[in-house]
Design an enzyme around this catalytic site. Sequence first.
Site, PDB file in Angstrom:
ATOM      1  N   PHE A 149       0.850  -1.196   0.000  1.00  0.00           N
ATOM      2  CA  PHE A 149       0.000   0.000   0.000  1.00  0.00           C
ATOM      3  C   PHE A 149       0.884   1.244   0.000  1.00  0.00           C
ATOM      4  CE2 PHE A 149      -2.474  -3.451   1.741  1.00  0.00           C
ATOM      5  CZ  PHE A 149      -3.742  -3.268   1.195  1.00  0.00           C
ATOM      6  N   LEU A 194       2.155  -1.550   4.550  1.00  0.00           N
ATOM      7  CA  LEU A 194       2.028  -0.116   4.292  1.00  0.00           C
ATOM      8  C   LEU A 194       3.425   0.486   4.192  1.00  0.00           C
ATOM      9  CD1 LEU A 194      -0.587   1.062   6.988  1.00  0.00           C
ATOM     10  CD2 LEU A 194      -1.017  -0.136   4.836  1.00  0.00           C
ATOM     11  N   CYS A 195       3.646   1.326   3.215  1.00  0.00           N
ATOM     12  CA  CYS A 195       4.924   2.029   3.090  1.00  0.00           C
ATOM     13  C   CYS A 195       5.111   2.964   4.273  1.00  0.00           C
ATOM     14  CB  CYS A 195       4.951   2.858   1.806  1.00  0.00           C
ATOM     15  SG  CYS A 195       6.317   4.038   1.785  1.00  0.00           S
ATOM     16  N   ILE A 196       6.245   2.865   4.927  1.00  0.00           N
ATOM     17  CA  ILE A 196       6.455   3.640   6.154  1.00  0.00           C
ATOM     18  C   ILE A 196       6.503   5.148   5.890  1.00  0.00           C
ATOM     19  CG2 ILE A 196       8.993   3.423   6.113  1.00  0.00           C
ATOM     20  CD1 ILE A 196       8.776   3.134   9.218  1.00  0.00           C
ATOM     21  N   ALA A 222       3.084   6.353   5.147  1.00  0.00           N
ATOM     22  CA  ALA A 222       2.263   6.252   6.358  1.00  0.00           C
ATOM     23  C   ALA A 222       2.565   7.408   7.315  1.00  0.00           C
ATOM     24  CB  ALA A 222       2.508   4.913   7.045  1.00  0.00           C
TER      25      ALA A 222
END
Lengths: 127, 127, 99, 99, 130, 130
Positions: F39, F77-79, F82
Amino acid sequence: MDEATEGGAVKRFLYVNRKAPYGTIYALESLEVVLIGAAFDQDVSLAFVGDGVYQLTKGQDTKALEVKNFSPTFRALDDYDINKIYVDADALRARGLTEADLVIPVEVVSTERMAQIMEGQDVILSF
Amino acid sequence: MDEATEGGAVKRFLYVNRKAPYGTIYALESLEVVLIGAAFDQDVSLAFVGDGVYQLTKGQDTKALEVKNFSPTFRALDDYDINKIYVDADALRARGLTEADLVIPVEVVSTERMAQIMEGQDVILSF
Amino acid sequence: MLHTVNKSPFEHSALETCLRYARQGAAVLLIEDGVYAAARDTAVSKQVEEALKKVSIYALEADLAARGMRNRVIDGVRLVDYEGFVDLVVEHNAVQSWL
Amino acid sequence: MLHTVNKSPFEHSALETCLRYARQGAAVLLIEDGVYAAARDTAVSKQVEEALKKVSIYALEADLAARGMRNRVIDGVRLVDYEGFVDLVVEHNAVQSWL
Amino acid sequence: MKLGILVNEGPYTHQASDTAYQFAKAALAKGHEIYRVFFYHDGVNNGTRLTVPPQDDRNIVKRWSELAAEHKLDLVLCIAAAQRRGLMDKNEAKRHGKDTDNLAAGFRISGLGQLIETGIQSDRLVVFGD
Amino acid sequence: MKLGILVNEGPYTHQASDTAYQFAKAALAKGHEIYRVFFYHDGVNNGTRLTVPPQDDRNIVKRWSELAAEHKLDLVLCIAAAQRRGLMDKNEAKRHGKDTDNLAAGFRISGLGQLIETGIQSDRLVVFGD
């Protein structure tokens, strides 16, 4: 399929950039993927089509927007050995731009050539 | 400015709908504003231009998408005394649609007439 | 009436639709990616020059500068800063955003 | 190669751009608001019919049905369900999404 | 003059929230009143206190909170839009049995009626979106 | 076959997450493997546990969580994305001095390298977005 892909060692990654910078974040976050991806030693190409060519224009000054001007970062791509950068000739022309208006040297290609380049990829990341 | 606006009692609200349903949520959430707004006794009109006309098409069946079909809700607008519903004739024509394809009776208007309607508003909510 | 357009004319229909509805004497303010329409010598610049006969066209200077388009603006398109944007809103009876 | 297009051809340039790059024998799958391009007798249907000479065009049936377009599809455009979408992905060497 | 602002997109992804903020700041600098800033659709994502933008980037949420504190701005997230997208205040969290809320300082959550009211009470309503 | 999925938009606002979900479900039904669902951009908003959609609507976040539990899907999720948008797990919350996290069950937060890896390891990568 060539040997490299068969072996799973090196894949041909194409990043297709179609969005203008600043109006949306896609251009900036795509560039972040490209930079991270550079560490993975894959066969990387970048394509700029449509409004994507605007990402590369010289003279961007974002001070009044209070956002970071990320266009200089494209100059770092060469340090990461990313130098297959293709720009659609028609996209430039429609926008009144020439190669001289861009922040980095690129290969300006015809639609037909760009279509060939796309066809030859294993992984296409489009933003 | 007419008396009504001067007195702050009743304003002319125009909702401009330009997005197709389901691909994005704007159409559904705009309809939610219209329904809530109906309680405020303002002078309300709805305009459907461009892809907005797709919101009104008959025969929508959203079962396979697992989302709610909200097109029947447009039929409730009349109960809320919202009956100034304008649809751009060119938008219909370009999409191969006619009035008979729509879930509610509307007034199909020319671009010039729609422009006049827009010009006469106090508040324009566009989605 | 003041119209605002925030989309690139090369990828979206927003400007074209706006210009169809904008009436004689209306004002159109180009913001965000919409400012690309203000550039000279493009595939849409003729359309914008034609529209100037009917409507006033403004472009947000901060958005032009960010995109490197500050010195490419079509003659007759007027530049405004954010305070100028506020003035345009105040001067017109209503605002229509072509999103 | 499989191309997917999820934008309305009346508001966005995505389909047009896709068709410029799609080569002889490629497949184009219309999904989400992109399925409006599959409808007959519209301002873009000629362009789609022309493209059918060069590429295979598919449309996601769930998206057509949701939009009331299930019975308006241009002859030659083939309908697929989500499993058919998966099959198209598997059958082609790569997927290009025209977002 | 009394101005109303509608923001339809979240922070960072679209420029809408940036433009709305610069517009609001300029309007206040010119002596106008901002009746309310209403956040709808993904706009509700501007109201989360959990953002941690890169250090060299603007903090969009904090900037709104600070402008609200300085000028007593009324920043309202639409409750229905917020529920769909995972924005909640303490009351909402309690009501829905969630273990936490995530609303930022200076924002409040309320109904769509507040948007209509903004249209009625403001001399102008300006919409920022995608 | 091994498939990778990239989701670039959040729940409800764009259909991208719905289409990706239906695609993933169909792929699993046909016996394919999903290497990872990554994501990115607003896509990270799919990973919040604070959504409360209307009762007659689908619960997009919960649907992903359940699919992940059932099929051992890796939802990442991409940090960086995010952080910009206010999505965090317990570790991130602690690290940034936030009083809470909001990550939903079945999701994890990690770096962009995991997207590149998805491209390398999957036979096909399919992108869903706006």
